[in-house]
Each structure stands twice: as structure tokens, then as C-alpha cells.
Design an enzyme around this catalytic site. Structure first.
Site: not given
Ligand SMILES: NC(=O)c1ccc[n+]([C@@H]2O[C@H](COP(=O)([O-])OP(=O)(O)OC[C@H]3O[C@@H](n4cnc5c(N)ncnc54)[C@H](O)[C@@H]3O)[C@@H](O)[C@H]2O)c1
Length: 251
Positions: A16-17, A61, A87, A142, A155, A159, A185
Site C-alpha cells: 500500500g502507501i 508495531v 505508517n 488522516s 479510526y 488519527k 492523506p
Molecule cells: N488509504 C487511505 O485512504 C488512507 C487515508 C488516510 C490515511 N491512511 C493511513 O495510511 C497508512 C497506510 O494505509 P494503507 O491504505 O496503505 O493501508 P493498508 O491496509 O493497505 O496497509 C497497511 C500496512 O500496515 C501493515 N500493518 C498492519 N498492522 C500492522 C502491525 N500491527 N504491525 C506492522 N505492520 C502492520 C499491513 O501489513 C500493511 O502492509 C495507515 O496508517 C492508514 O491509516 C490511509
């Protein structure tokens, strides 16, 4: 002046991100430590095959032992740890629902990963940063707490806590020359979002109703802000939250 090459840990950096961050940082010449529950070694291999510098470490984490090992592995592989990107988070796997349908257990789990996780990681990296006289912490927040987005109260609250955490920790670490900032984001088409129909539909609504720039947001839209916050030029910026959302909220 040539840009400094830093050692940067990205939690949740395998997909992901987080993977977009890991790849962009490595391509910019940084040494990247990918820390993730799953897929960390494979993600690091994807970077290494491009001739980039990265290691992967399986890390939860919310487990201090795992996080301590992440720091040790960074130091062993690259000699130091300069930047932490908090992240990892629970978002894309959450079902959207009214607040009174969220169980106490689900509330606690979201808080655990999204707020206790960054806290444990910050505590683990700061001694190393203090020792080296350089440190940057970038928390991924977020825009939802700024908008008051409904149907994901746990959530959104988590955030909001990340933004507050960023401000107070910045004040505590200023004397050590360690900066603490957040990137907020907007709704981003990450791997997890694309797999979740409920989230994808919500994203359409955001784009049509509130975003100034009329296109979908993708993970690569976020990397410029992170590269900047990790750069020498951002050394006098701390406690700030930068919204990267195509002009949906104005902070
Ligand atoms: N996608 C969006 O629209 C969006 C918007 C605002 C904020 N965010 C934030 O950006 C970040 C990444 O989002 P994303 O959409 O890529 O999410 P995602 O669910 O696609 O990826 C999250 C990653 O975190 C890892 N992860 C989850 N729990 C974990 C733990 N306990 N220890 C270690 N790794 C762990 C997962 O394995 C995964 O690789 C998050 O913090 C999310 O809240 C996302």
C-alpha cells in the site's frame, strides 16, 4: 549541496502507501528498513533487485520486542537509524458502520495499532536518534479527524490522537533537534482500499463532493511530502500536519 542519505524505517512498509514510501525513499538514495507484519523480506527483495538498499524485518508495531529488534537490525545493517515513518495502521480492513455498532474490542484494537504502535516505535527509536544528534519522526495521520468523517469513529478518533501526539512529542523532542511531523492523506487508492468495495465507493463520494483536484488520489501522491520532511531543508519544521488530499480540507 548533495542530499544526505538517511537510514529510514517505514512501518507497514511492505504494501500500500507504505510500500510506495519505501520505494520512493530507496530510489532517492536512502537506506530503507521495511518493518511489517507480513511481506517485509519480499518487499525488501523487490527493492534490492532494482539495485536499491533495503532490509525487511517482520515487525508487529504493538510488540516492543519486535520494535526493539527493528531498531537493532537497522543499526546492524546500516550503522544508525535517522528517520521513523509511523505508517502501519488499521484502516482498509475495517468495515464502515455507525458508532453504536462498533464493539469495545474493535475500538481497543484500532486504538492499539494506530496509537500505541506509533508510541512504542517512537520510544524505541529516540535513544538512537539522540545518540546520533539527528532524528525525524513522520506520523501518517488522516484528514478524517479534520473533516469529522462518519461511520468509522474508532479510526477517526485514533488519527485525531496521532495529530495531537505529533504536536506534543514535537515539543518534548525539540531540545534534541528531533522533528516530529504528520502527513494527513486524503482518501487514497492503496492496495487495501482497492480490495474493499465499501471503501472504494466512499472514495468516489469524496472525490465528487469535496476534492479540489478532480482525480483519484494514489499512494505516489504522498511521497513528495515524505521526501521533503526527511530532507535537510525541513529541519526547522516540527509539530505540523501536512494535508495531502488534493485540496479537500484546508488546515
Ligand atoms: N488509504 C487511505 O485512504 C488512507 C487515508 C488516510 C490515511 N491512511 C493511513 O495510511 C497508512 C497506510 O494505509 P494503507 O491504505 O496503505 O493501508 P493498508 O491496509 O493497505 O496497509 C497497511 C500496512 O500496515 C501493515 N500493518 C498492519 N498492522 C500492522 C502491525 N500491527 N504491525 C506492522 N505492520 C502492520 C499491513 O501489513 C500493511 O502492509 C495507515 O496508517 C492508514 O491509516 C490511509
Amino acid at each position: 549541496m548533495t542530499a544526505a542519505s538517511r537510514v529510514i524505517a517505514v512501518t507497514g512498509g511492505a504494501s500500500g502507501i507504505g510500500f510506495a514510501f519505501s520505494e520512493a525513499l530507496a530510489r532517492a538514495g536512502h537506506k530503507v528498513v521495511i518493518a511489517d507484519l507480513r511481506g517485509a523480506a519480499e518487499a525488501a527483495d523487490r527493492l534490492k533487485t532494482q539495485g536499491l538498499q533495503a532490509i525487511g524485518t517482520q515487525t508487529d508495531v504493538v510488540k516492543p520486542v519486535d520494535v526493539a529488534s527493528m531498531v537493532q537490525q537497522a543499526v546492524k545493517a546500516f550503522g544508525r537509524l535517522d528517520v521513523l515513518v509511523n505508517n502501519a495502521g488499521l484502516f482498509t480492513t475495517l468495515a464502515l458502520k455507525p458508532f453504536d455498532q462498533i464493539s469495545d474490542a474493535e475500538w481497543m484494537r484500532v486504538m492499539e495499532v494506530n496509537t500505541l504502535g506509533p508510541f512504542i516505535c517512537a520510544k524505541a527509536v529516540v535513544p538512537e536518534m539522540r545518540k546520533n544528534g539527528f532524528g525525524r519522526i513522520v506520523n501518517i495521520a488522516s484528514t478524517t479527524p479534520i473533516k469529522g468523517t462518519p461511520n468509522m469513529l474508532h479510526y477517526v478518533a485514533s488519527k485525531g490522537a496521532v495529530i495531537a501526539f505529533t504536536r506534543s512529542l514535537a515539543r518534548e523532542l525539540g531540545k534534541d533537534d528531533i522533528t516530529v511531523n504528520a502527513i494527513a492523506p486524503g482518501f487514497t487508492l492503496s492496495d487495501g482500499v482497492l480490495e474493499n468495495d465499501m471503501h472504494s465507493k466512499m472514495g468516489d463520494v469524496v472525490r465528487k463532493t469535496s476534492r479540489s483536484l478532480q482525480r483519484d488520489q494514489v499512494p505516489d501522491d504522498l511521497v513528495g511530502a515524505l521526501l521533503f520532511l526527511a530532507s535537510d531543508g525541513a529541519g526547522f519544521i516540527t509539530g505540523q500536519t501536512i494535508a495531502v488530499d488534493g485540496g479537500s480540507v484546508f488546515i
